[in-house]
Design an enzyme around this catalytic site. Structure first.
Site, PDB file in Angstrom:
ATOM      1  N   ARG A 136     -32.705  76.207 -62.853  1.00  0.00           N
ATOM      2  CA  ARG A 136     -33.378  75.027 -63.435  1.00  0.00           C
ATOM      3  C   ARG A 136     -33.093  73.752 -62.649  1.00  0.00           C
ATOM      4  NH1 ARG A 136     -31.770  77.672 -68.262  1.00  0.00           N
ATOM      5  NH2 ARG A 136     -33.564  78.740 -69.136  1.00  0.00           N
ATOM      6  N   LYS A 158     -41.849  65.170 -54.098  1.00  0.00           N
ATOM      7  CA  LYS A 158     -42.927  66.109 -54.436  1.00  0.00           C
ATOM      8  C   LYS A 158     -42.622  67.427 -53.740  1.00  0.00           C
ATOM      9  CE  LYS A 158     -46.983  63.274 -55.407  1.00  0.00           C
ATOM     10  NZ  LYS A 158     -48.350  62.918 -54.953  1.00  0.00           N
ATOM     11  N   GLU A 200     -50.527  59.877 -41.216  1.00  0.00           N
ATOM     12  CA  GLU A 200     -49.853  59.314 -42.389  1.00  0.00           C
ATOM     13  C   GLU A 200     -49.319  57.904 -42.080  1.00  0.00           C
ATOM     14  OE1 GLU A 200     -50.062  60.844 -45.285  1.00  0.00           O
ATOM     15  OE2 GLU A 200     -49.995  63.017 -44.982  1.00  0.00           O
ATOM     16  N   LYS A 250     -42.962  54.102 -48.129  1.00  0.00           N
ATOM     17  CA  LYS A 250     -42.986  55.193 -49.116  1.00  0.00           C
ATOM     18  C   LYS A 250     -41.909  54.960 -50.176  1.00  0.00           C
ATOM     19  CE  LYS A 250     -43.776  59.771 -50.305  1.00  0.00           C
ATOM     20  NZ  LYS A 250     -44.292  61.068 -49.951  1.00  0.00           N
ATOM     21  N   GLU A 260     -46.011  59.321 -60.207  1.00  0.00           N
ATOM     22  CA  GLU A 260     -47.440  59.082 -60.016  1.00  0.00           C
ATOM     23  C   GLU A 260     -48.169  58.777 -61.325  1.00  0.00           C
ATOM     24  OE1 GLU A 260     -49.108  61.438 -56.787  1.00  0.00           O
ATOM     25  OE2 GLU A 260     -51.062  61.315 -57.770  1.00  0.00           O
ATOM     26  N   ARG A 264     -48.323  55.133 -57.359  1.00  0.00           N
ATOM     27  CA  ARG A 264     -48.058  56.167 -56.340  1.00  0.00           C
ATOM     28  C   ARG A 264     -49.343  56.863 -55.876  1.00  0.00           C
ATOM     29  NH1 ARG A 264     -43.100  60.534 -55.779  1.00  0.00           N
ATOM     30  NH2 ARG A 264     -43.942  61.527 -53.914  1.00  0.00           N
ATOM     31  N   ASN A 268     -52.146  58.877 -51.920  1.00  0.00           N
ATOM     32  CA  ASN A 268     -53.107  59.971 -51.742  1.00  0.00           C
ATOM     33  C   ASN A 268     -54.342  59.524 -50.971  1.00  0.00           C
ATOM     34  OD1 ASN A 268     -51.465  61.714 -53.232  1.00  0.00           O
ATOM     35  ND2 ASN A 268     -52.340  60.986 -55.164  1.00  0.00           N
ATOM     36  N   HIS A 271     -56.490  61.901 -49.015  1.00  0.00           N
ATOM     37  CA  HIS A 271     -56.089  63.267 -49.368  1.00  0.00           C
ATOM     38  C   HIS A 271     -57.135  63.990 -50.227  1.00  0.00           C
ATOM     39  CE1 HIS A 271     -52.355  61.896 -47.721  1.00  0.00           C
ATOM     40  NE2 HIS A 271     -51.721  63.012 -47.999  1.00  0.00           N
ATOM     41  N   HIS A 275     -57.852  67.350 -48.654  1.00  0.00           N
ATOM     42  CA  HIS A 275     -57.453  68.644 -49.237  1.00  0.00           C
ATOM     43  C   HIS A 275     -58.637  69.602 -49.298  1.00  0.00           C
ATOM     44  CE1 HIS A 275     -53.561  67.138 -51.457  1.00  0.00           C
ATOM     45  NE2 HIS A 275     -53.405  67.288 -50.152  1.00  0.00           N
ATOM     46  N   HIS A 288     -52.646  69.508 -41.806  1.00  0.00           N
ATOM     47  CA  HIS A 288     -52.690  68.579 -42.944  1.00  0.00           C
ATOM     48  C   HIS A 288     -53.005  67.150 -42.481  1.00  0.00           C
ATOM     49  CE1 HIS A 288     -51.731  66.791 -46.800  1.00  0.00           C
ATOM     50  NE2 HIS A 288     -50.902  65.967 -46.197  1.00  0.00           N
TER      51      HIS A 288
HETATM   52  P1  NAD Z   1     -45.515  72.099 -40.866  1.00  0.00           P
HETATM   53  O1  NAD Z   1     -44.394  72.055 -41.810  1.00  0.00           O
HETATM   54  O2  NAD Z   1     -46.465  73.234 -40.961  1.00  0.00           O
HETATM   55  O3  NAD Z   1     -44.917  72.024 -39.398  1.00  0.00           O
HETATM   56  C1  NAD Z   1     -45.801  72.035 -38.318  1.00  0.00           C
HETATM   57  C2  NAD Z   1     -45.385  73.000 -37.223  1.00  0.00           C
HETATM   58  O4  NAD Z   1     -44.383  72.383 -36.429  1.00  0.00           O
HETATM   59  C3  NAD Z   1     -44.809  74.329 -37.674  1.00  0.00           C
HETATM   60  O5  NAD Z   1     -45.349  75.335 -36.871  1.00  0.00           O
HETATM   61  C4  NAD Z   1     -43.324  74.195 -37.409  1.00  0.00           C
HETATM   62  O6  NAD Z   1     -42.732  75.431 -37.111  1.00  0.00           O
HETATM   63  C5  NAD Z   1     -43.306  73.288 -36.211  1.00  0.00           C
HETATM   64  N1  NAD Z   1     -42.130  72.434 -36.062  1.00  0.00           N
HETATM   65  C6  NAD Z   1     -41.576  71.659 -37.004  1.00  0.00           C
HETATM   66  N2  NAD Z   1     -40.637  70.875 -36.468  1.00  0.00           N
HETATM   67  C7  NAD Z   1     -40.565  71.194 -35.169  1.00  0.00           C
HETATM   68  C8  NAD Z   1     -39.803  70.708 -34.092  1.00  0.00           C
HETATM   69  N3  NAD Z   1     -38.964  69.678 -34.231  1.00  0.00           N
HETATM   70  N4  NAD Z   1     -39.965  71.296 -32.891  1.00  0.00           N
HETATM   71  C9  NAD Z   1     -40.862  72.290 -32.718  1.00  0.00           C
HETATM   72  N5  NAD Z   1     -41.657  72.750 -33.682  1.00  0.00           N
HETATM   73  C10 NAD Z   1     -41.513  72.200 -34.904  1.00  0.00           C
HETATM   74  O7  NAD Z   1     -46.412  70.785 -40.959  1.00  0.00           O
HETATM   75  P2  NAD Z   1     -46.129  69.296 -41.449  1.00  0.00           P
HETATM   76  O8  NAD Z   1     -47.245  68.527 -40.911  1.00  0.00           O
HETATM   77  O9  NAD Z   1     -44.761  68.876 -41.187  1.00  0.00           O
HETATM   78  O10 NAD Z   1     -46.257  69.379 -43.039  1.00  0.00           O
HETATM   79  C11 NAD Z   1     -47.477  69.622 -43.671  1.00  0.00           C
HETATM   80  C12 NAD Z   1     -47.195  69.982 -45.103  1.00  0.00           C
HETATM   81  O11 NAD Z   1     -46.546  68.889 -45.740  1.00  0.00           O
HETATM   82  C13 NAD Z   1     -48.429  70.285 -45.896  1.00  0.00           C
HETATM   83  O12 NAD Z   1     -48.233  71.491 -46.608  1.00  0.00           O
HETATM   84  C14 NAD Z   1     -48.559  69.126 -46.852  1.00  0.00           C
HETATM   85  O13 NAD Z   1     -49.159  69.495 -48.068  1.00  0.00           O
HETATM   86  C15 NAD Z   1     -47.123  68.729 -47.032  1.00  0.00           C
HETATM   87  N6  NAD Z   1     -46.943  67.341 -47.449  1.00  0.00           N
HETATM   88  C16 NAD Z   1     -46.146  67.097 -48.500  1.00  0.00           C
HETATM   89  C17 NAD Z   1     -45.923  65.810 -48.914  1.00  0.00           C
HETATM   90  C18 NAD Z   1     -44.987  65.530 -50.048  1.00  0.00           C
HETATM   91  O14 NAD Z   1     -44.948  64.396 -50.531  1.00  0.00           O
HETATM   92  N7  NAD Z   1     -44.218  66.504 -50.484  1.00  0.00           N
HETATM   93  C19 NAD Z   1     -46.529  64.744 -48.242  1.00  0.00           C
HETATM   94  C20 NAD Z   1     -47.331  65.020 -47.143  1.00  0.00           C
HETATM   95  C21 NAD Z   1     -47.539  66.333 -46.749  1.00  0.00           C
HETATM   96  N1  GLY Z   2     -47.853  62.178 -50.152  1.00  0.00           N
HETATM   97  C1  GLY Z   2     -48.171  61.681 -51.446  1.00  0.00           C
HETATM   98  C2  GLY Z   2     -46.981  61.360 -52.285  1.00  0.00           C
HETATM   99  O1  GLY Z   2     -45.866  61.606 -51.902  1.00  0.00           O
HETATM  100  O2  GLY Z   2     -47.136  60.880 -53.350  1.00  0.00           O
END
Ligand code: NAD
Ligand code: GLY
Length: 399
Positions: A136, A158, A200, A250, A260, A264, A268, A271, A275, A288
């Site tokens: 939990r 998130k 972003e 942020k 949110e 917040r 988005n 997005h 999405h 993304h």
């Molecule tokens: P990702 O996590 O898929 O990473 C991209 C690629 O880079 C992967 O292939 C990974 O193996 C590689 N990689 C990562 N770091 C590396 C490094 N230092 N050297 C070499 N390779 C490396 O993509 P992302 O763009 O980081 O994240 C996208 C995700 O984040 C989406 O699923 C999106 O929904 C999510 N997201 C979440 C939030 C949130 O608030 N939680 C906000 C924005 C995006």
């Molecule tokens: N990336 C949107 C949020 O964190 O709220």
């Protein structure tokens, strides 16, 4: 709005930005070389020698940084193990999270244990969700290694996974205890992923920071041809500044509206339609950040069509997106599928879609009066005339 506090940094000392939540504030530590001090930073949070730590990462990141993270944690007396999972967007599923739960079970993680998410946003979202749900809720530390995760995903709590019907439909809010950003880890990040992260950063400019937006424009203008489309073009000094300003932006929004309930939602921006592109093109086909860039271009067009912002500001936005080497045309997608996917979005309230729309560079409004006709005519405007319909077409935006 609570302000995000910052402390000064130098070449030797990292900069710390605090996410000033009333119940559980935490630091975002940003500085080259900080990964080597992960164990020290975790110990400083009060995790004693002997605490069990599960480091969740993926193969690419593990190759470069897994050993350093484990060594640092072990040096601090923590009992650290590592789990390497396949973590592409197409693997951001409950089944992958179950693998993290299995590892937590094997390692006998307790309430006082810790999960460290070492990787991009996909690893961060899944490891964060596993931490939110194991017993939990146990503690999580985010160690982002992509630009996108450093400026956005790792901060704000998130967590979650995708559902076949839509992005991030399954998840939980679970704030990290610490976000540790080491810009040196970006040295191995593929350039396409770096560009995706710039989407972003541009977002923060449009939604609330006209000075940041203008600084990005000026930096792009200083590099004719290269723009902001590579790490080399951006340079280490500007990069550190973008990391700090994005994290501070942020942190301010999250501190003001953790769950949110209102403000917040501005994060988005881009997005809602982004999405849709990610979901309909197939998870992982369009990155993304690339989808967010397309979504921002589309939101800008909608705002122009609704008379909310000027064609001139939209032209500035499109030029900056292009300077970052990001796509800004709409891919060929079936209109009915687009509308159906929009209705499945998390941002639907009482059947009405909520869009974040720009009104000036640095200002947005949240609107629930965007009609299907406006959406469809806008995306038609943004579709290259040569594109033919069909979600299985080759990606017109290889980035
Ligand atoms: P990702 O996590 O898929 O990473 C991209 C690629 O880079 C992967 O292939 C990974 O193996 C590689 N990689 C990562 N770091 C590396 C490094 N230092 N050297 C070499 N390779 C490396 O993509 P992302 O763009 O980081 O994240 C996208 C995700 O984040 C989406 O699923 C999106 O929904 C999510 N997201 C979440 C939030 C949130 O608030 N939680 C906000 C924005 C995006
Ligand atoms: N990336 C949107 C949020 O964190 O709220």
């Amino acid at each position: 709005m609570s302000a995000a506090a910052t402390t000064a940094g130098s070449a030797c000392s990292p900069r710390t930005i605090r996410v000033e939540l009333s119940a559980n504030p935490y630091p975002v530590v940003i500085g080259a070389g900080s990964l080597a001090r992960l164990g020290e930073q975790v110990a400083a949070l009060g995790f004693k020698a002997g605490t069990k730590v599960l480091v969740v990462t993926n193969p690419d990141v593990d190759t470069h940084y897994g050993a350093a993270a484990l060594a640092s944690l072990r040096e601090a007396g923590l009992v650290a193990e590592r789990l390497v999972i396949e973590a592409g967007e197409d693997r951001k599923t409950p089944a992958t999270v179950a693998l993290i739960h299995d590892a937590a079970f094997r390692q006998k993680l307790e309430r006082g244990s810790l999960i460290v998410a070492l990787g991009g946003g996909v690893v961060g979202d899944m490891a964060g969700f596993a931490a939110a749900t194991w017993l939990r809720g146990i503690a999580v530390v985010q160690v982002p290694t992509t630009l996108l995760a450093m400026v956005d995903a790792a901060i704000g709590g998130k967590t979650g996974v995708n559902h076949p019907g839509g992005k991030n439909l399954i998840g939980a809010f679970h704030q990290p205890r610490l976000v540790l950003v080491d810009p040196a880890t970006l040295a191995t990040l593929p350039e396409r992923e770096f560009r995706a992260g710039m989407a972003e950063v541009i977002k923060y400019g449009v939604i609330g920071d006209a000075v940041l937006f203008a600084d990005l424009e000026a930096a792009a203008a200083r590099q004719p041809g290269a723009g902001l489309a590579s790490q080399q073009a951006v340079g280490a000094k500007l990069l550190q500044s973008l990391l700090e300003r994005s994290a501070a932006a942020k942190a301010r929004v999250v501190a003001a509206d953790e769950r949110e309930g209102g403000l917040r939602a501005i994060l988005n921006y881009g997005h809602t339609l982004g999405h849709v592109v990610e979901t309909l093109r197939g998870y992982g086909t369009v990155l993304h950040g690339e989808a967010v860039a397309i979504g921002m271009a589309a939101a800008g067009e909608i705002a122009v069509a609704m008379g909310l912002w000027s064609r001139q500001d939209q032209a500035r936005q499109l030029a900056l997106i292009a300077a970052a080497g990001l796509p800004h045309t709409w891919p060929s997608l079936d209109n009915e599928a687009v509308l159906a996917c929009l209705q499945g979005d998390k941002k639907v309230r009482e059947g009405r879609l909520r869009f974040v729309l720009p009104t000036a560079i640095g200002a947005v409004q949240i609107r629930d009066d965007v009609t299907a006709d406006t959406i469809l005519s806008t995306i038609a405007e943004l579709t290259p005339k040569s594109a033919s319909a069909g979600p299985s077409d080759p990606d017109p935006h290889p980035g």
